[in-house]
Design an enzyme around this catalytic site. Structure first.
Site, PDB file in Angstrom:
ATOM      1  N   THR A 144       0.836  -1.204   0.000  1.00 60.80           N
ATOM      2  CA  THR A 144       0.000   0.000   0.000  1.00 60.80           C
ATOM      3  C   THR A 144       0.868   1.250   0.000  1.00 60.80           C
ATOM      4  O   THR A 144       1.962   1.262   0.576  1.00 60.80           O
ATOM      5  CB  THR A 144      -0.948   0.002   1.229  1.00 60.80           C
ATOM      6  OG1 THR A 144      -1.621   1.255   1.281  1.00 60.80           O
ATOM      7  CG2 THR A 144      -0.203  -0.196   2.534  1.00 60.80           C
ATOM      8  N   SER A 179      -1.271   3.354  10.576  1.00 61.83           N
ATOM      9  CA  SER A 179      -2.214   2.525  11.344  1.00 61.83           C
ATOM     10  C   SER A 179      -1.556   1.158  11.554  1.00 61.83           C
ATOM     11  O   SER A 179      -0.579   0.822  10.872  1.00 61.83           O
ATOM     12  CB  SER A 179      -3.536   2.331  10.579  1.00 61.83           C
ATOM     13  OG  SER A 179      -3.332   1.453   9.476  1.00 61.83           O
ATOM     14  N   TYR A 181      -2.824  -1.536  10.644  1.00 67.47           N
ATOM     15  CA  TYR A 181      -2.968  -2.228   9.349  1.00 67.47           C
ATOM     16  C   TYR A 181      -1.807  -1.861   8.420  1.00 67.47           C
ATOM     17  O   TYR A 181      -1.149  -2.741   7.857  1.00 67.47           O
ATOM     18  CB  TYR A 181      -4.308  -1.860   8.682  1.00 67.47           C
ATOM     19  CG  TYR A 181      -4.219  -1.946   7.175  1.00 67.47           C
ATOM     20  CD1 TYR A 181      -4.116  -3.176   6.534  1.00 67.47           C
ATOM     21  CD2 TYR A 181      -4.144  -0.780   6.388  1.00 67.47           C
ATOM     22  CE1 TYR A 181      -3.965  -3.248   5.150  1.00 67.47           C
ATOM     23  CE2 TYR A 181      -4.002  -0.852   5.016  1.00 67.47           C
ATOM     24  CZ  TYR A 181      -3.907  -2.084   4.407  1.00 67.47           C
ATOM     25  OH  TYR A 181      -3.740  -2.166   3.050  1.00 67.47           O
ATOM     26  N   HIS A 182      -1.581  -0.545   8.230  1.00 60.99           N
ATOM     27  CA  HIS A 182      -0.513  -0.140   7.312  1.00 60.99           C
ATOM     28  C   HIS A 182       0.832  -0.696   7.786  1.00 60.99           C
ATOM     29  O   HIS A 182       1.685  -1.067   6.975  1.00 60.99           O
ATOM     30  CB  HIS A 182      -0.461   1.393   7.192  1.00 60.99           C
ATOM     31  CG  HIS A 182      -1.599   1.976   6.380  1.00 60.99           C
ATOM     32  ND1 HIS A 182      -2.726   2.516   6.963  1.00 60.99           N
ATOM     33  CD2 HIS A 182      -1.782   2.100   5.036  1.00 60.99           C
ATOM     34  CE1 HIS A 182      -3.557   2.953   6.011  1.00 60.99           C
ATOM     35  NE2 HIS A 182      -3.006   2.708   4.832  1.00 60.99           N
ATOM     36  N   LYS A 185       1.567  -4.145   6.539  1.00 58.29           N
ATOM     37  CA  LYS A 185       2.064  -4.209   5.158  1.00 58.29           C
ATOM     38  C   LYS A 185       3.572  -3.946   5.119  1.00 58.29           C
ATOM     39  O   LYS A 185       4.286  -4.520   4.290  1.00 58.29           O
ATOM     40  CB  LYS A 185       1.354  -3.186   4.270  1.00 58.29           C
ATOM     41  CG  LYS A 185      -0.150  -3.236   4.308  1.00 58.29           C
ATOM     42  CD  LYS A 185      -0.722  -4.530   3.788  1.00 58.29           C
ATOM     43  CE  LYS A 185      -1.144  -4.431   2.355  1.00 58.29           C
ATOM     44  NZ  LYS A 185      -1.974  -5.587   1.941  1.00 58.29           N
TER      45      LYS A 185
HETATM   46  P1  NAD Z   1     -11.234  -7.142   0.674  1.00 57.19           P
HETATM   47  O1  NAD Z   1     -11.432  -7.149   2.148  1.00 57.19           O
HETATM   48  O2  NAD Z   1     -12.374  -6.784  -0.193  1.00 57.19           O
HETATM   49  O3  NAD Z   1     -10.673  -8.565   0.192  1.00 57.19           O
HETATM   50  C1  NAD Z   1      -9.718  -9.294   0.901  1.00 57.19           C
HETATM   51  C2  NAD Z   1     -10.065 -10.772   0.746  1.00 57.19           C
HETATM   52  O4  NAD Z   1      -9.062 -11.550   1.415  1.00 57.19           O
HETATM   53  C3  NAD Z   1     -11.413 -11.119   1.387  1.00 57.19           C
HETATM   54  O5  NAD Z   1     -12.228 -11.824   0.480  1.00 57.19           O
HETATM   55  C4  NAD Z   1     -11.031 -11.979   2.595  1.00 57.19           C
HETATM   56  O6  NAD Z   1     -12.013 -12.955   2.889  1.00 57.19           O
HETATM   57  C5  NAD Z   1      -9.693 -12.574   2.158  1.00 57.19           C
HETATM   58  N1  NAD Z   1      -8.804 -12.915   3.294  1.00 57.19           N
HETATM   59  C6  NAD Z   1      -8.417 -12.122   4.314  1.00 57.19           C
HETATM   60  N2  NAD Z   1      -7.602 -12.802   5.151  1.00 57.19           N
HETATM   61  C7  NAD Z   1      -7.486 -14.056   4.642  1.00 57.19           C
HETATM   62  C8  NAD Z   1      -6.813 -15.222   5.078  1.00 57.19           C
HETATM   63  N3  NAD Z   1      -6.103 -15.239   6.207  1.00 57.19           N
HETATM   64  N4  NAD Z   1      -6.885 -16.347   4.306  1.00 57.19           N
HETATM   65  C9  NAD Z   1      -7.617 -16.347   3.165  1.00 57.19           C
HETATM   66  N5  NAD Z   1      -8.297 -15.266   2.708  1.00 57.19           N
HETATM   67  C10 NAD Z   1      -8.233 -14.137   3.456  1.00 57.19           C
HETATM   68  O7  NAD Z   1      -9.978  -6.181   0.394  1.00 57.19           O
HETATM   69  P2  NAD Z   1      -9.552  -5.445  -0.979  1.00 57.19           P
HETATM   70  O8  NAD Z   1     -10.056  -4.055  -0.910  1.00 57.19           O
HETATM   71  O9  NAD Z   1      -9.874  -6.310  -2.127  1.00 57.19           O
HETATM   72  O10 NAD Z   1      -7.981  -5.397  -0.780  1.00 57.19           O
HETATM   73  C11 NAD Z   1      -7.187  -6.472  -1.255  1.00 57.19           C
HETATM   74  C12 NAD Z   1      -5.721  -6.173  -1.008  1.00 57.19           C
HETATM   75  O11 NAD Z   1      -5.376  -4.957  -1.672  1.00 57.19           O
HETATM   76  C13 NAD Z   1      -5.362  -5.989   0.455  1.00 57.19           C
HETATM   77  O12 NAD Z   1      -4.117  -6.606   0.707  1.00 57.19           O
HETATM   78  C14 NAD Z   1      -5.232  -4.488   0.614  1.00 57.19           C
HETATM   79  O13 NAD Z   1      -4.289  -4.196   1.601  1.00 57.19           O
HETATM   80  C15 NAD Z   1      -4.765  -4.053  -0.757  1.00 57.19           C
HETATM   81  N6  NAD Z   1      -5.186  -2.673  -1.079  1.00 57.19           N
HETATM   82  C16 NAD Z   1      -6.504  -2.352  -1.194  1.00 57.19           C
HETATM   83  C17 NAD Z   1      -6.871  -1.047  -1.515  1.00 57.19           C
HETATM   84  C18 NAD Z   1      -8.303  -0.601  -1.625  1.00 57.19           C
HETATM   85  O14 NAD Z   1      -8.544   0.613  -1.814  1.00 57.19           O
HETATM   86  N7  NAD Z   1      -9.277  -1.480  -1.536  1.00 57.19           N
HETATM   87  C19 NAD Z   1      -5.875  -0.096  -1.729  1.00 57.19           C
HETATM   88  C20 NAD Z   1      -4.530  -0.462  -1.615  1.00 57.19           C
HETATM   89  C21 NAD Z   1      -4.194  -1.762  -1.291  1.00 57.19           C
HETATM   90  N1  USQ Z   2     -11.150  10.044   4.927  1.00 60.03           N
HETATM   91  C1  USQ Z   2     -12.037  11.098   5.028  1.00 60.03           C
HETATM   92  N2  USQ Z   2     -13.366  10.798   5.089  1.00 60.03           N
HETATM   93  C2  USQ Z   2     -13.844   9.532   5.024  1.00 60.03           C
HETATM   94  C3  USQ Z   2     -12.935   8.458   4.895  1.00 60.03           C
HETATM   95  C4  USQ Z   2     -11.596   8.752   4.865  1.00 60.03           C
HETATM   96  O1  USQ Z   2     -11.648  12.264   5.065  1.00 60.03           O
HETATM   97  O2  USQ Z   2     -15.066   9.355   5.083  1.00 60.03           O
HETATM   98  C5  USQ Z   2      -9.706  10.332   4.836  1.00 60.03           C
HETATM   99  C6  USQ Z   2      -8.845   9.618   5.860  1.00 60.03           C
HETATM  100  O3  USQ Z   2      -8.738  10.375   7.048  1.00 60.03           O
HETATM  101  C7  USQ Z   2      -7.531   9.480   5.105  1.00 60.03           C
HETATM  102  C8  USQ Z   2      -7.953   9.357   3.661  1.00 60.03           C
HETATM  103  O4  USQ Z   2      -9.287   9.843   3.581  1.00 60.03           O
HETATM  104  O5  USQ Z   2      -6.777  10.651   5.238  1.00 60.03           O
HETATM  105  C9  USQ Z   2      -7.919   7.936   3.126  1.00 60.03           C
HETATM  106  O6  USQ Z   2      -8.723   7.113   3.933  1.00 60.03           O
HETATM  107  P1  USQ Z   2      -9.392   5.782   3.333  1.00 60.03           P
HETATM  108  O7  USQ Z   2     -10.245   5.172   4.382  1.00 60.03           O
HETATM  109  O8  USQ Z   2     -10.000   6.078   2.024  1.00 60.03           O
HETATM  110  O9  USQ Z   2      -8.103   4.920   3.008  1.00 60.03           O
HETATM  111  P2  USQ Z   2      -7.058   4.172   3.967  1.00 60.03           P
HETATM  112  O10 USQ Z   2      -7.507   4.084   5.355  1.00 60.03           O
HETATM  113  O11 USQ Z   2      -5.713   4.764   3.721  1.00 60.03           O
HETATM  114  O12 USQ Z   2      -7.095   2.689   3.400  1.00 60.03           O
HETATM  115  C10 USQ Z   2      -7.456   2.374   2.045  1.00 60.03           C
HETATM  116  C11 USQ Z   2      -7.670   0.862   1.987  1.00 60.03           C
HETATM  117  C12 USQ Z   2      -6.341   0.178   2.317  1.00 60.03           C
HETATM  118  C13 USQ Z   2      -5.256   0.688   1.386  1.00 60.03           C
HETATM  119  C14 USQ Z   2      -5.156   2.203   1.417  1.00 60.03           C
HETATM  120  C15 USQ Z   2      -4.252   2.746   0.317  1.00 60.03           C
HETATM  121  O13 USQ Z   2      -8.680   0.478   2.915  1.00 60.03           O
HETATM  122  O14 USQ Z   2      -6.501  -1.217   2.174  1.00 60.03           O
HETATM  123  O15 USQ Z   2      -4.036   0.141   1.788  1.00 60.03           O
HETATM  124  O16 USQ Z   2      -6.445   2.767   1.141  1.00 60.03           O
HETATM  125  S1  USQ Z   2      -3.368   4.164   0.870  1.00 60.03           S
HETATM  126  O17 USQ Z   2      -4.316   5.141   1.408  1.00 60.03           O
HETATM  127  O18 USQ Z   2      -2.640   4.702  -0.268  1.00 60.03           O
HETATM  128  O19 USQ Z   2      -2.464   3.702   1.916  1.00 60.03           O
END
Ligand code: NAD
Ligand code: USQ
Length: 414
Positions: A144, A179, A181-182, A185
């Site tokens: 990420t 966070s 979470y981050h 990664k």
């Molecule tokens: P999502 O929650 O929609 O999908 C994740 C999937 O992984 C789910 O179907 C869940 O059941 C499965 N999963 C989780 N833990 C597991 C485990 N231990 N074993 C098997 N399956 C498991 O999430 P997403 O939005 O599709 O994100 C996918 C990936 O992309 C993540 O690694 C996330 O960090 C990354 N990512 C997402 C975004 C975004 O904006 N959605 C942005 C940047 C990075």
């Molecule tokens: N934010 C708002 N209002 C909202 C939701 C979020 O102002 O209603 C702000 C947050 O404070 C933050 C920014 O928008 O500053 C991004 O928040 P987000 O919830 O859209 O994204 P984030 O928490 O960073 O996580 C999401 C995905 C994660 C991925 C990440 C990419 O859930 O899986 O890793 O985006 S990145 O942001 O580039 O790290």
């Protein structure tokens, strides 16, 4: 080419699995379906109604004649993972299978521990399984952009050349995640880098920005193939949330000043980036990092863009600057490089062209499914607000009518 998509029932994974299948890859999906379970536990749901994974795959086969293998189980269960890999024999492992919400990881200690165990152990298991049986397989892992944080210098793609006391080296770019979470990664990236170094594995870490949109060529083929679209305060991401808020007449929830700048990309570009990374694999021993986003926007800019696009649909939109539940800079320098995927041929979809077609249209179509109780943020990063906002021991509703969340429980492997 055989691609196993771990996390293939999720938002990015489902769209990617179908795209790869459509492009002629032999595809398998491995998922423990935990995301559906976490939603149920939190009492939230995707805006778009998603079918059970078996029905989705059956419909895909009826429409295209292509079969996608399904492995239901947990990658933190090494025996299950190892058996599934031996059965499928992938040439590429695409790894989306993690707990991906920053707010979810900040609910309390249990959620932070769960997120890091789930993500770090899952990835470490994949690395060991590759070393044991598939040392030539290419790992394409979703990282990420948030791993970098918001430094006051340009962000490079994974590595930075540093001169210190008269000596030079190219080193991993400093990480300042925002966070637990981050942070998970970042820990993954270190583990993958190390495994590539010692075992000669090949890996691409895709530091993806925030993904928006619901439509890809494949998921648009049939209602049963529709992708999920999250809008709740825990799993919903900024732009997707804003569009759904606009559709139901809820003020857009900009946290703080709204100057937080992030990289974003259309889900149609996510699936193209995955194909580009797979088709141009890393070399043995190489840990490659690409920044996967197409445009940079501040949260405030996003809100204004949604307001403008919504006006074309006669939707009147208000923007609220809420107290920021997160600890983050609200005004900062942000200039990240993203040339590596463009060099491989990525032709980005731009936000101005996608807002109506891939977001606001869906948001208005499914607006009756919105649970308004789930819009406001429920999780705070701030220690002093813990009891008020995030404590899972609160009964009833919390501050602003938000609903407190409860702890995760382990998910059965099969
Ligand atoms: P999502 O929650 O929609 O999908 C994740 C999937 O992984 C789910 O179907 C869940 O059941 C499965 N999963 C989780 N833990 C597991 C485990 N231990 N074993 C098997 N399956 C498991 O999430 P997403 O939005 O599709 O994100 C996918 C990936 O992309 C993540 O690694 C996330 O960090 C990354 N990512 C997402 C975004 C975004 O904006 N959605 C942005 C940047 C990075
Ligand atoms: N934010 C708002 N209002 C909202 C939701 C979020 O102002 O209603 C702000 C947050 O404070 C933050 C920014 O928008 O500053 C991004 O928040 P987000 O919830 O859209 O994204 P984030 O928490 O960073 O996580 C999401 C995905 C994660 C991925 C990440 C990419 O859930 O899986 O890793 O985006 S990145 O942001 O580039 O790290």
């Amino acid at each position: 080419m055989k691609a196993l998509v771990i996390g293939g029932d999720g938002y990015c994974g489902w769209a990617t699995a179908l795209h790869l299948s459509n492009q002629g890859y032999e595809v398998g999906i491995l998922d423990n379906l935990s995301r559906r379970y976490w939603d149920t536990k939190l009492g939230v749901d995707t805006l778009t109604p998603i079918a059970p994974i078996q029905k989705r795959l059956q419909r895909w086969q009826e429409l295209t004649g292509k079969t996608i293998d399904l492995f239901i189980g947990d990658i933190t269960d090494y025996d299950f993972l190892s058996k599934s890999l031996r059965q499928f024999e992938p040439t590429t492992i695409v790894h989306f299978g993690e707990q991906r919400s920053a707010p979810y990881s900040m609910i309390d200690r249990e959620h932070a521990v769960f997120t890091q165990v789930n993500n770090v152990v899952g990835t470490l298991n994949i690395l060991y399984a590759m070393k044991e049986d598939f040392p030539d397989c290419h790992l394409v892992k979703l990282g990420t952009m948030g791993e970098y944080g918001t430094p006051n210098i340009d962000i490079e793609e994974g590595y930075i050349e540093i001169e210190h006391n008269g000596r030079k080296d190219t080193l991993p770019y400093p990480k300042q995640p925002g966070s637990f979470y981050h942070l998970s990664k970042v820990h993954d990236s270190h583990n993958i880098h190390f495994a590539c170094k010692i075992w000669g594995l090949r890996a691409t870490d895709l530091n993806q920005g925030i993904v928006y949109g619901v439509k890809t060529e494949e998921t648009a083929m049939d209602e049963l193939l529709i992708n999920r679209l999250d809008y709740d305060g825990v799993f919903g991401t900024a732009l997707n949330r804003f569009c759904i808020q606009a559709a139901i007449g809820h003020p857009l929830t900009v946290y703080g000043k709204g100057g937080q700048t992030r990289g974003l990309l259309d889900i149609r570009d996510t699936v193209r980036c995955m194909k580009l990374a797979i088709d141009n694999p890393a070399e043995p021993g190489q840990f490659r990092v690409f920044n996967q986003f197409t445009e940079l926007f501040s949260v405030g800019d996003l809100a204004l863009k949604v307001k403008k696009a919504a006006a074309k649909m006669d939707l009147e939109v208000k923007i609220d600057n809420l107290p920021n539940p997160r600890v983050e800079l609200e005004e900062h320098y942000f200039n990240a490089k993203n040339t590596k995927l463009l060099d491989l041929g990525l032709k980005p979809h731009l936000l101005d062209e996608s807002l109506l077609d891939s977001l606001l249209n869906f948001a208005t179509k499914y607006q009756n499914r919105v649970d308004k109780q789930q819009i406001l943020p429920t999780v705070s990063w701030h220690r002093q607000q813990k009891e008020e906002v995030t404590s899972p021991t609160n009964n009833g509703t919390g501050k602003n009518g938000s609903i407190p969340v409860s702890s995760p429980e382990p998910v059965a492997a099969n």
